[in-house]
Design an enzyme around this catalytic site. Sequence first.
Site, PDB file in Angstrom:
ATOM      1  N   HIS A 150       7.680  -7.181  -1.599  1.00 54.74           N
ATOM      2  CA  HIS A 150       7.317  -6.542  -0.326  1.00 54.74           C
ATOM      3  C   HIS A 150       8.145  -7.133   0.817  1.00 54.74           C
ATOM      4  O   HIS A 150       7.830  -6.917   1.987  1.00 54.74           O
ATOM      5  CB  HIS A 150       5.846  -6.801   0.020  1.00 54.74           C
ATOM      6  CG  HIS A 150       4.845  -6.122  -0.862  1.00 54.74           C
ATOM      7  ND1 HIS A 150       4.982  -4.838  -1.311  1.00 54.74           N
ATOM      8  CD2 HIS A 150       3.637  -6.560  -1.352  1.00 54.74           C
ATOM      9  CE1 HIS A 150       3.921  -4.515  -2.043  1.00 54.74           C
ATOM     10  NE2 HIS A 150       3.100  -5.535  -2.076  1.00 54.74           N
TER      11      HIS A 150
ATOM     12  N   SER B  57      -4.875   2.568   3.999  1.00 54.87           N
ATOM     13  CA  SER B  57      -4.985   1.918   2.690  1.00 54.87           C
ATOM     14  C   SER B  57      -5.002   0.398   2.847  1.00 54.87           C
ATOM     15  O   SER B  57      -5.769  -0.311   2.177  1.00 54.87           O
ATOM     16  CB  SER B  57      -3.814   2.371   1.812  1.00 54.87           C
ATOM     17  OG  SER B  57      -3.931   1.846   0.522  1.00 54.87           O
TER      18      SER B  57
ATOM     19  N   LYS C  53       0.796  -1.244   0.000  1.00 55.13           N
ATOM     20  CA  LYS C  53       0.000   0.000   0.000  1.00 55.13           C
ATOM     21  C   LYS C  53       0.821   1.284   0.000  1.00 55.13           C
ATOM     22  O   LYS C  53       0.273   2.375   0.186  1.00 55.13           O
ATOM     23  CB  LYS C  53      -1.011   0.070   1.169  1.00 55.13           C
ATOM     24  CG  LYS C  53      -1.791  -1.169   1.457  1.00 55.13           C
ATOM     25  CD  LYS C  53      -2.095  -1.985   0.272  1.00 55.13           C
ATOM     26  CE  LYS C  53      -3.193  -1.415  -0.595  1.00 55.13           C
ATOM     27  NZ  LYS C  53      -3.390  -2.284  -1.784  1.00 55.13           N
TER      28      LYS C  53
HETATM   29  P1  A3P Z   1      -5.146   4.585  -1.238  1.00 55.98           P
HETATM   30  O1  A3P Z   1      -5.743   3.317  -0.687  1.00 55.98           O
HETATM   31  O2  A3P Z   1      -4.724   5.550  -0.165  1.00 55.98           O
HETATM   32  O3  A3P Z   1      -5.996   5.224  -2.279  1.00 55.98           O
HETATM   33  P2  A3P Z   1      -0.152  -0.507  -3.620  1.00 55.98           P
HETATM   34  O4  A3P Z   1      -0.056  -0.431  -5.112  1.00 55.98           O
HETATM   35  O5  A3P Z   1       1.189  -0.547  -2.935  1.00 55.98           O
HETATM   36  O6  A3P Z   1      -1.070  -1.578  -3.203  1.00 55.98           O
HETATM   37  O7  A3P Z   1      -0.740   0.883  -3.103  1.00 55.98           O
HETATM   38  C1  A3P Z   1      -2.078   1.248  -3.330  1.00 55.98           C
HETATM   39  C2  A3P Z   1      -2.221   2.705  -2.964  1.00 55.98           C
HETATM   40  O8  A3P Z   1      -1.545   3.507  -3.970  1.00 55.98           O
HETATM   41  C3  A3P Z   1      -3.676   3.161  -2.969  1.00 55.98           C
HETATM   42  O9  A3P Z   1      -3.769   4.177  -1.965  1.00 55.98           O
HETATM   43  C4  A3P Z   1      -3.809   3.732  -4.380  1.00 55.98           C
HETATM   44  O10 A3P Z   1      -4.880   4.620  -4.549  1.00 55.98           O
HETATM   45  C5  A3P Z   1      -2.466   4.420  -4.525  1.00 55.98           C
HETATM   46  N1  A3P Z   1      -2.152   4.685  -5.946  1.00 55.98           N
HETATM   47  C6  A3P Z   1      -2.114   3.809  -6.959  1.00 55.98           C
HETATM   48  N2  A3P Z   1      -1.873   4.436  -8.132  1.00 55.98           N
HETATM   49  C7  A3P Z   1      -1.770   5.761  -7.844  1.00 55.98           C
HETATM   50  C8  A3P Z   1      -1.535   6.924  -8.636  1.00 55.98           C
HETATM   51  N3  A3P Z   1      -1.400   6.853  -9.944  1.00 55.98           N
HETATM   52  N4  A3P Z   1      -1.482   8.116  -7.992  1.00 55.98           N
HETATM   53  C9  A3P Z   1      -1.642   8.197  -6.653  1.00 55.98           C
HETATM   54  N5  A3P Z   1      -1.868   7.133  -5.849  1.00 55.98           N
HETATM   55  C10 A3P Z   1      -1.932   5.912  -6.445  1.00 55.98           C
END
Ligand code: A3P
Length: 296
Positions: free
Chosen positions: A110, A140, A49
């Site tokens: 991770h 998240s 996340k």
């Molecule tokens: P939120 O749950 O706060 O919206 P991961 O890819 O490590 O699982 O992380 C997911 C988080 O990254 C989510 O956060 C998601 O919305 C955010 N995320 C993914 N793509 C993004 C982008 N292009 N710009 C900003 N945040 C992004």
Amino acid sequence: KAGSFTHKLPGEHVYEGVLFFEYSPPEVLDRVKDFNVRDDDVFIVTYPKAGTTWLQEVLWLIMNDGQLKEANEKQVYFRSPFLEFKDTVLNEVGLELAAAVPSPRVIKTHLQKRLAPKQLNDKNCKVVILFRNPKDVCVSYYHFYRSSSSMGNFKGSWNEFFEMFITGHTGHGSWFDFTESWWHSRHNSNVKLIYYEDMKKNLTKSVEELAKFLGRSLSHQNVDDIVKHCSFENMKTNPMTNHEDVYSINKNISPLLRKGTVGDWKNHFTVAQSEVFDKVLEEKLGHLNIPFTYKF
Ligand code: A3P
């Protein structure tokens, strides 16, 4: 109170003291240690996340000269494999997907440092570590736990999840341990540490700095294309990046691209929880002085 949580979810197991779910089984974690790293590999190291998928898309495009065509045709999951992941339904293993991907590879992990491939220390590969402020990571992850069947579609409350997070009882183990394990590598010449909040503030600058670190020269047009392609709005509606057809994530509970903001933790944490979090963070990692950004 930190340290008092005993909850156990189905599918959890502990590998060398770190909590994992079934999608990272012991035999895969064993094999990861001896994974054949290539000198031109790029590893993305994140706690879940932190913005992993975002960085995967950015780095894959940087390493592939901003080739939007392939990015628009193939899931990021296949272009940039998740090393320690085993899909128990499709029987796909990230290690094997990675072995089949042509160089230069962009590989997601991770894992905390001591569980990562041993060859990361000897090869000339590049490692990009992405940190995000832990309060937003916690929120998240809570929503991901609810939406993902890999975590059994968590039915517990936010308060319960908060306890799990601060006591290190979440998938891939303690955020605190993960963060400390990689922090100490940040000055190695093949390592670059970046922050989610910096990407949010100025993605163009992040893309340019990452391209420089990776020795890729991109035209202004390439950089602009990557920045547009990787905006939150675009990735959220792009089926190659939004994971909406990944069967294990129920987007109706919470989509992977949920809010994509800095400071959503304020909508979840009580004042008391925020104070407890600050205290635990200070006790565990205060001596490292990691410059997290909690709000803009
Ligand atoms: P939120 O749950 O706060 O919206 P991961 O890819 O490590 O699982 O992380 C997911 C988080 O990254 C989510 O956060 C998601 O919305 C955010 N995320 C993914 N793509 C993004 C982008 N292009 N710009 C900003 N945040 C992004």
